[in-house]
Each structure stands twice: as C-alpha cells, then as structure tokens.
Design a protein around this motif. Structure first.
Motif, PDB file in Angstrom:
ATOM      1  N   ALA A 187       4.731   6.989   1.883  1.00  0.00           N
ATOM      2  CA  ALA A 187       4.871   5.851   2.881  1.00  0.00           C
ATOM      3  C   ALA A 187       4.399   4.485   1.871  1.00  0.00           C
ATOM      4  O   ALA A 187       3.548   4.622   1.308  1.00  0.00           O
ATOM      5  CB  ALA A 187       3.715   6.131   3.883  1.00  0.00           C
ATOM      6  N   THR A 188       5.548   3.482   2.275  1.00  0.00           N
ATOM      7  CA  THR A 188       5.072   2.463   1.466  1.00  0.00           C
ATOM      8  C   THR A 188       4.897   1.226   2.503  1.00  0.00           C
ATOM      9  O   THR A 188       5.882   1.163   3.185  1.00  0.00           O
ATOM     10  CB  THR A 188       6.326   1.969   0.462  1.00  0.00           C
ATOM     11  OG1 THR A 188       6.181   2.996  -0.474  1.00  0.00           O
ATOM     12  CG2 THR A 188       5.946   0.646  -0.284  1.00  0.00           C
ATOM     13  N   ALA A 189       3.932   0.742   2.459  1.00  0.00           N
ATOM     14  CA  ALA A 189       3.622  -0.552   3.583  1.00  0.00           C
ATOM     15  C   ALA A 189       3.577  -1.805   2.882  1.00  0.00           C
ATOM     16  O   ALA A 189       2.776  -1.840   1.941  1.00  0.00           O
ATOM     17  CB  ALA A 189       2.507  -0.167   4.415  1.00  0.00           C
ATOM     18  N   ARG A 190       4.387  -2.837   3.629  1.00  0.00           N
ATOM     19  CA  ARG A 190       4.292  -4.180   3.172  1.00  0.00           C
ATOM     20  C   ARG A 190       4.044  -5.016   4.541  1.00  0.00           C
ATOM     21  O   ARG A 190       4.504  -4.796   5.432  1.00  0.00           O
ATOM     22  CB  ARG A 190       5.501  -4.512   2.696  1.00  0.00           C
ATOM     23  CG  ARG A 190       5.752  -3.657   1.301  1.00  0.00           C
ATOM     24  CD  ARG A 190       7.187  -4.353   0.483  1.00  0.00           C
ATOM     25  NE  ARG A 190       7.469  -3.317  -0.650  1.00  0.00           N
ATOM     26  CZ  ARG A 190       8.196  -2.308  -0.581  1.00  0.00           C
ATOM     27  NH1 ARG A 190       8.543  -1.831   0.554  1.00  0.00           N
ATOM     28  NH2 ARG A 190       8.392  -1.609  -1.620  1.00  0.00           N
TER      29      ARG A 190
ATOM     30  N   VAL B  34       3.273  -5.166   9.965  1.00  0.00           N
ATOM     31  CA  VAL B  34       3.406  -4.569   8.767  1.00  0.00           C
ATOM     32  C   VAL B  34       4.548  -3.729   8.971  1.00  0.00           C
ATOM     33  O   VAL B  34       4.757  -2.853  10.045  1.00  0.00           O
ATOM     34  CB  VAL B  34       2.037  -3.809   8.489  1.00  0.00           C
ATOM     35  CG1 VAL B  34       2.421  -2.620   7.349  1.00  0.00           C
ATOM     36  CG2 VAL B  34       1.055  -4.456   8.393  1.00  0.00           C
ATOM     37  N   VAL B  35       5.683  -3.527   7.992  1.00  0.00           N
ATOM     38  CA  VAL B  35       6.673  -2.267   8.092  1.00  0.00           C
ATOM     39  C   VAL B  35       6.141  -1.620   6.863  1.00  0.00           C
ATOM     40  O   VAL B  35       5.784  -1.644   5.972  1.00  0.00           O
ATOM     41  CB  VAL B  35       8.016  -3.255   7.682  1.00  0.00           C
ATOM     42  CG1 VAL B  35       8.113  -3.794   6.372  1.00  0.00           C
ATOM     43  CG2 VAL B  35       9.010  -2.367   8.074  1.00  0.00           C
ATOM     44  N   THR B  36       6.347  -0.288   7.382  1.00  0.00           N
ATOM     45  CA  THR B  36       6.195   0.796   6.670  1.00  0.00           C
ATOM     46  C   THR B  36       7.546   1.877   6.602  1.00  0.00           C
ATOM     47  O   THR B  36       7.888   2.240   7.571  1.00  0.00           O
ATOM     48  CB  THR B  36       5.165   1.632   7.021  1.00  0.00           C
ATOM     49  OG1 THR B  36       3.954   0.932   7.141  1.00  0.00           O
ATOM     50  CG2 THR B  36       4.659   2.995   6.116  1.00  0.00           C
ATOM     51  N   GLU B  37       8.034   2.134   5.392  1.00  0.00           N
ATOM     52  CA  GLU B  37       8.815   2.994   5.152  1.00  0.00           C
ATOM     53  C   GLU B  37       8.395   4.226   4.698  1.00  0.00           C
ATOM     54  O   GLU B  37       7.649   4.461   3.521  1.00  0.00           O
ATOM     55  CB  GLU B  37       9.884   2.520   3.952  1.00  0.00           C
ATOM     56  CG  GLU B  37      10.639   1.350   4.452  1.00  0.00           C
ATOM     57  CD  GLU B  37      11.812   1.093   3.299  1.00  0.00           C
ATOM     58  OE1 GLU B  37      11.718   1.570   2.018  1.00  0.00           O
ATOM     59  OE2 GLU B  37      12.621   0.246   3.868  1.00  0.00           O
ATOM     60  N   ILE B  38       8.841   5.506   5.045  1.00  0.00           N
ATOM     61  CA  ILE B  38       8.649   6.837   4.550  1.00  0.00           C
ATOM     62  C   ILE B  38       9.658   7.378   4.141  1.00  0.00           C
ATOM     63  O   ILE B  38      10.850   7.535   4.623  1.00  0.00           O
ATOM     64  CB  ILE B  38       7.781   7.649   5.718  1.00  0.00           C
ATOM     65  CG1 ILE B  38       6.711   7.089   6.309  1.00  0.00           C
ATOM     66  CG2 ILE B  38       7.714   9.289   5.440  1.00  0.00           C
ATOM     67  CD1 ILE B  38       6.183   7.874   7.649  1.00  0.00           C
TER      68      ILE B  38
ATOM     69  N   VAL C 236      13.030   8.511   5.707  1.00  0.00           N
ATOM     70  CA  VAL C 236      12.631   9.658   6.463  1.00  0.00           C
ATOM     71  C   VAL C 236      12.543   8.884   7.828  1.00  0.00           C
ATOM     72  O   VAL C 236      12.594   9.315   9.148  1.00  0.00           O
ATOM     73  CB  VAL C 236      11.456  10.369   6.059  1.00  0.00           C
ATOM     74  CG1 VAL C 236      10.910  11.219   7.364  1.00  0.00           C
ATOM     75  CG2 VAL C 236      11.921  11.259   5.036  1.00  0.00           C
ATOM     76  N   ALA C 237      11.760   7.701   7.821  1.00  0.00           N
ATOM     77  CA  ALA C 237      11.311   7.010   9.001  1.00  0.00           C
ATOM     78  C   ALA C 237      10.859   5.447   8.539  1.00  0.00           C
ATOM     79  O   ALA C 237      10.472   5.293   7.450  1.00  0.00           O
ATOM     80  CB  ALA C 237      10.012   7.561   9.751  1.00  0.00           C
ATOM     81  N   GLN C 238      11.028   4.676   9.600  1.00  0.00           N
ATOM     82  CA  GLN C 238      10.422   3.153   9.288  1.00  0.00           C
ATOM     83  C   GLN C 238       9.522   2.954  10.599  1.00  0.00           C
ATOM     84  O   GLN C 238       9.937   3.107  11.403  1.00  0.00           O
ATOM     85  CB  GLN C 238      11.754   2.119   8.991  1.00  0.00           C
ATOM     86  CG  GLN C 238      11.186   0.763   9.111  1.00  0.00           C
ATOM     87  CD  GLN C 238      12.194  -0.321   8.842  1.00  0.00           C
ATOM     88  OE1 GLN C 238      12.973  -0.076   7.746  1.00  0.00           O
ATOM     89  NE2 GLN C 238      12.478  -1.169   9.761  1.00  0.00           N
ATOM     90  N   VAL C 239       8.729   2.348  10.185  1.00  0.00           N
ATOM     91  CA  VAL C 239       7.812   1.943  11.251  1.00  0.00           C
ATOM     92  C   VAL C 239       7.344   0.579  11.165  1.00  0.00           C
ATOM     93  O   VAL C 239       6.961   0.058  10.333  1.00  0.00           O
ATOM     94  CB  VAL C 239       6.311   2.794  11.411  1.00  0.00           C
ATOM     95  CG1 VAL C 239       5.264   2.484  12.299  1.00  0.00           C
ATOM     96  CG2 VAL C 239       6.530   4.358  11.177  1.00  0.00           C
TER      97      VAL C 239
ATOM     98  N   VAL D 200       0.919  -1.181  -0.051  1.00  0.00           N
ATOM     99  CA  VAL D 200       0.103  -0.086  -0.034  1.00  0.00           C
ATOM    100  C   VAL D 200       0.819   1.389   0.111  1.00  0.00           C
ATOM    101  O   VAL D 200       1.905   1.211   0.646  1.00  0.00           O
ATOM    102  CB  VAL D 200      -0.906   0.090   1.158  1.00  0.00           C
ATOM    103  CG1 VAL D 200      -1.781   1.194   1.094  1.00  0.00           C
ATOM    104  CG2 VAL D 200      -1.712  -1.235   1.300  1.00  0.00           C
ATOM    105  N   VAL D 201       0.461   2.232  -0.845  1.00  0.00           N
ATOM    106  CA  VAL D 201       1.244   3.470  -0.796  1.00  0.00           C
ATOM    107  C   VAL D 201       0.544   4.627  -0.681  1.00  0.00           C
ATOM    108  O   VAL D 201      -0.750   4.608  -1.365  1.00  0.00           O
ATOM    109  CB  VAL D 201       1.931   3.441  -2.378  1.00  0.00           C
ATOM    110  CG1 VAL D 201       2.958   4.984  -2.785  1.00  0.00           C
ATOM    111  CG2 VAL D 201       3.002   2.186  -2.589  1.00  0.00           C
ATOM    112  N   GLY D 202       0.924   5.635   0.056  1.00  0.00           N
ATOM    113  CA  GLY D 202       0.287   6.856   0.246  1.00  0.00           C
ATOM    114  C   GLY D 202       1.240   7.789   0.526  1.00  0.00           C
ATOM    115  O   GLY D 202       2.223   7.777   0.746  1.00  0.00           O
ATOM    116  N   HIS D 203       0.624   9.172   0.386  1.00  0.00           N
ATOM    117  CA  HIS D 203       1.524  10.287   0.655  1.00  0.00           C
ATOM    118  C   HIS D 203       0.981  11.485   1.537  1.00  0.00           C
ATOM    119  O   HIS D 203      -0.413  11.235   1.744  1.00  0.00           O
ATOM    120  CB  HIS D 203       1.853  10.878  -0.651  1.00  0.00           C
ATOM    121  CG  HIS D 203       0.993  11.441  -1.365  1.00  0.00           C
ATOM    122  ND1 HIS D 203       0.146  11.001  -2.347  1.00  0.00           N
ATOM    123  CD2 HIS D 203       0.360  12.854  -1.490  1.00  0.00           C
ATOM    124  CE1 HIS D 203      -0.802  11.841  -2.924  1.00  0.00           C
ATOM    125  NE2 HIS D 203      -0.616  13.027  -2.339  1.00  0.00           N
TER     126      HIS D 203
END
Length: 130
Positions: free
Chosen positions: A92-95, A106-110, A118-121, A28-31
C-alpha cells in the motif's frame, strides 16, 4: 521516523500483520503478506484485510500531515477493488490529497507483487485539535 513505533500505536495493525516500509509526510508505504487466515472464498485475500492495510497506512500518512499536537480520526473511506490476490504480498502506498486545518484527505493504492492495482482507497480524516 521509527516505523515499528508507528505501527505499534495501532494495535489492530500489529495484530493483522501490517508492516511499514517507509513513512514521510508526502508518502507512506506498507505491506501485508497473503496468509490463509486472511482469506475468503476461493483463497482470495479478504477485502477487510486489504481495507485494514489501506486504513492503517493512510492513517499514518494523515498523522504525519497534522499540525503539532493534533490527532486524527477517519470520517469517511471509499474502496474500489480491481482484482483478487491469492498469493504473495500486497503493498500500500498512501499520499495526501489535501492537508488542511480541519481535514486531511489521503489516497492509498494497493498493488500486488507484479505491480498490478488491487484496490484504491480514498479516505478523509478529521483533524482533532491539541
């Protein structure tokens, strides 16, 4: 997949200006655009805004990996910030790391406009039965 409907299901995401670009179970990709009302000291984008983006995009990813009729709720979330953002758009890209019967991880990279991290969640979501 109706991206506007997915965002509309999260009123806080709508309020904060989050937009989805694509959504599928595997990614999933969002901004979120930089804006002065989303900043903290030094005009840097507020960490809470970044975390809201990651949580919202990650939640959609978790939702898309649920069994039919189930819902989800975040049980833990860990953020590592690597750089500030003072302009542009963050993406943000979540996988999914794991999609099981009782949890989804889920891991999300911004990343910023230049593709820099910028960040990893990393978040865990409880699978709530139908």
């Amino acid at each position: 997949m109706d991206l506007e409907q997915l965002v509309a299901s999260m009123p806080f995401a709508v309020h904060t200006g989050i937009q989805l670009d694509s959504a599928a179970p595997e990614q999933v990709v969002g901004h979120l655009d930089w804006d002065s009302h989303r900043t903290t000291a030094g005009n840097g984008m507020h960490g809470g805004a970044l975390m809201t983006l990651a949580d919202s995009v990650g939640a959609v990813c978790a939702f898309l990996n649920l069994p039919p009729g189930a819902s989800t709720s975040t049980t833990s979330s860990s953020t590592v910030f690597t750089r500030g953002v003072r302009k542009g758009t963050v993406t943000a890209t979540a996988r999914p790391l794991h999609a099981g019967r009782s949890t989804v991880a889920v891991v999300t990279e911004i990343r910023d406009d230049e593709g820099r991290l910028v960040a990893q969640v990393t978040a865990s979501q409880a699978v709530l039965g139908p």
